[in-house]
Write an enzyme that holds these catalytic residues in place. Structure first.
Site, short mmCIF file in Angstrom:
data_model
loop_
_atom_site.label_atom_id
_atom_site.label_comp_id
_atom_site.label_asym_id
_atom_site.label_seq_id
_atom_site.Cartn_x
_atom_site.Cartn_y
_atom_site.Cartn_z
N GLY A 45 7.59 1.35 -0.66
CA GLY A 45 7.63 2.80 -1.09
C GLY A 45 6.86 3.84 -0.49
O GLY A 45 5.90 3.41 0.15
N GLN A 50 3.04 11.72 1.16
CA GLN A 50 2.42 10.86 2.21
C GLN A 50 2.69 11.27 3.71
O GLN A 50 2.20 10.69 4.51
CB GLN A 50 2.63 9.36 1.80
CG GLN A 50 2.02 8.88 0.50
CD GLN A 50 2.47 7.56 0.33
OE1 GLN A 50 3.46 7.27 -0.32
NE2 GLN A 50 1.56 6.50 0.79
N CYS A 88 -1.59 0.74 -0.73
CA CYS A 88 -1.03 2.09 -0.24
C CYS A 88 -1.04 2.12 1.14
O CYS A 88 -2.07 1.96 1.54
CB CYS A 88 -1.81 2.93 -1.07
SG CYS A 88 -1.27 4.80 -0.81
N LEU A 89 0.19 2.67 1.56
CA LEU A 89 0.09 3.29 2.96
C LEU A 89 -0.67 4.20 3.28
O LEU A 89 -1.26 4.42 4.56
CB LEU A 89 1.54 3.73 3.18
CG LEU A 89 2.56 2.59 3.17
CD1 LEU A 89 3.95 3.29 3.35
CD2 LEU A 89 2.52 1.39 3.96
N HIS A 130 3.69 3.81 -9.06
CA HIS A 130 2.87 4.06 -7.92
C HIS A 130 3.40 5.33 -7.19
O HIS A 130 2.64 6.41 -6.90
CB HIS A 130 2.73 2.89 -7.00
CG HIS A 130 2.06 3.03 -5.60
ND1 HIS A 130 0.63 2.39 -5.58
CD2 HIS A 130 2.10 3.74 -4.49
CE1 HIS A 130 0.29 2.79 -4.33
NE2 HIS A 130 1.23 3.49 -3.81
N GLU A 131 4.68 5.30 -6.88
CA GLU A 131 5.30 6.50 -6.19
C GLU A 131 5.18 7.79 -7.05
O GLU A 131 4.91 8.73 -6.23
CB GLU A 131 6.55 6.18 -5.69
CG GLU A 131 6.62 4.87 -4.61
CD GLU A 131 5.52 5.01 -3.47
OE1 GLU A 131 5.28 6.14 -3.12
OE2 GLU A 131 5.22 3.85 -3.02
N HIS A 134 1.77 9.54 -6.96
CA HIS A 134 1.73 10.20 -5.80
C HIS A 134 2.21 11.54 -5.99
O HIS A 134 1.54 12.60 -5.75
CB HIS A 134 2.60 9.55 -4.54
CG HIS A 134 1.48 8.55 -3.72
ND1 HIS A 134 0.36 8.90 -3.12
CD2 HIS A 134 1.95 7.08 -3.48
CE1 HIS A 134 -0.06 7.66 -2.72
NE2 HIS A 134 0.74 6.85 -2.64
#
Length: 168
Positions: A45, A50, A88-89, A130-131, A134
């Site tokens: 995701g 991001q 997380c990226l 999670h997304e 963000h």
């Protein structure tokens, strides 16, 4: 080559994103860039912020490797507390047990502006949460203890400096 993923605690990751109002070519381009970045990073995701874009857009990975393209999402319902390993990226190499909900109901628009609702459970519900966090200006480390959060934050600040030196 995909766009760089922003490292936390960058300001774009700690500020709420803006709703999408233009469902035209710019949104298509952003979704394409997000897809390229998440695939290159081997993620499940990614949110637009991001990539430094403060817009309410995210990709949420399905089990089959495809993605939901969600625009202007809202979590309508949450149920059943659960704790899962999360990463997380934007917070590389930080895997931590994180409190979430096992089930969620989400309302979102697709890239044409059409509204949809989806009920998700387990890992898919986890990625939705999670997304969407963000997009609300929150990163999963905020759900951890202050000690874990501060240790991760120090590592990320060092990583940001190293990446900046590498670019210069």
């Amino acid at each position: 080559m995909a766009r760089d993923i922003v490292i936390w605690p960058h300001k774009v990751l700690t500020s709420a994103t803006q709703p999408v109002t233009d469902f035209g070519p710019a949104l298509e381009k952003l979704l394409s860039e997000m897809h390229e970045a998440v695939i290159e990073a081997k993620g499940i995701g990614i949110a637009a912020n991001q990539l430094g874009e403060p817009l309410r857009v995210a990709l949420v990975g399905r089990e089959d490797g495809t993605f939901f393209e969600i625009v202007n999402p809202q979590v309508l319902e949450r149920s059943e507390d659960i704790t899962l390993e999360e990463a997380c990226l934007s917070v590389p190499e930080a895997w931590e047990k994180t409190p979430r909900f096992k089930k969620v109901k989400v309302r979102y628009q697709d890239k044409t502006g059409q509204w949809h609702e989806v009920e998700a459970e387990g890992r898919l519900a986890h990625v939705f949460q999670h997304e969407i966090d963000h997009l609300d200006g929150h990163v999963f480390v905020e759900l951890l203890s202050s000690l874990k959060r501060s240790l991760i934050q120090e590592r990320m600040k060092k990583l940001q400096k190293a990446l900046k030196r590498k670019k210069d």
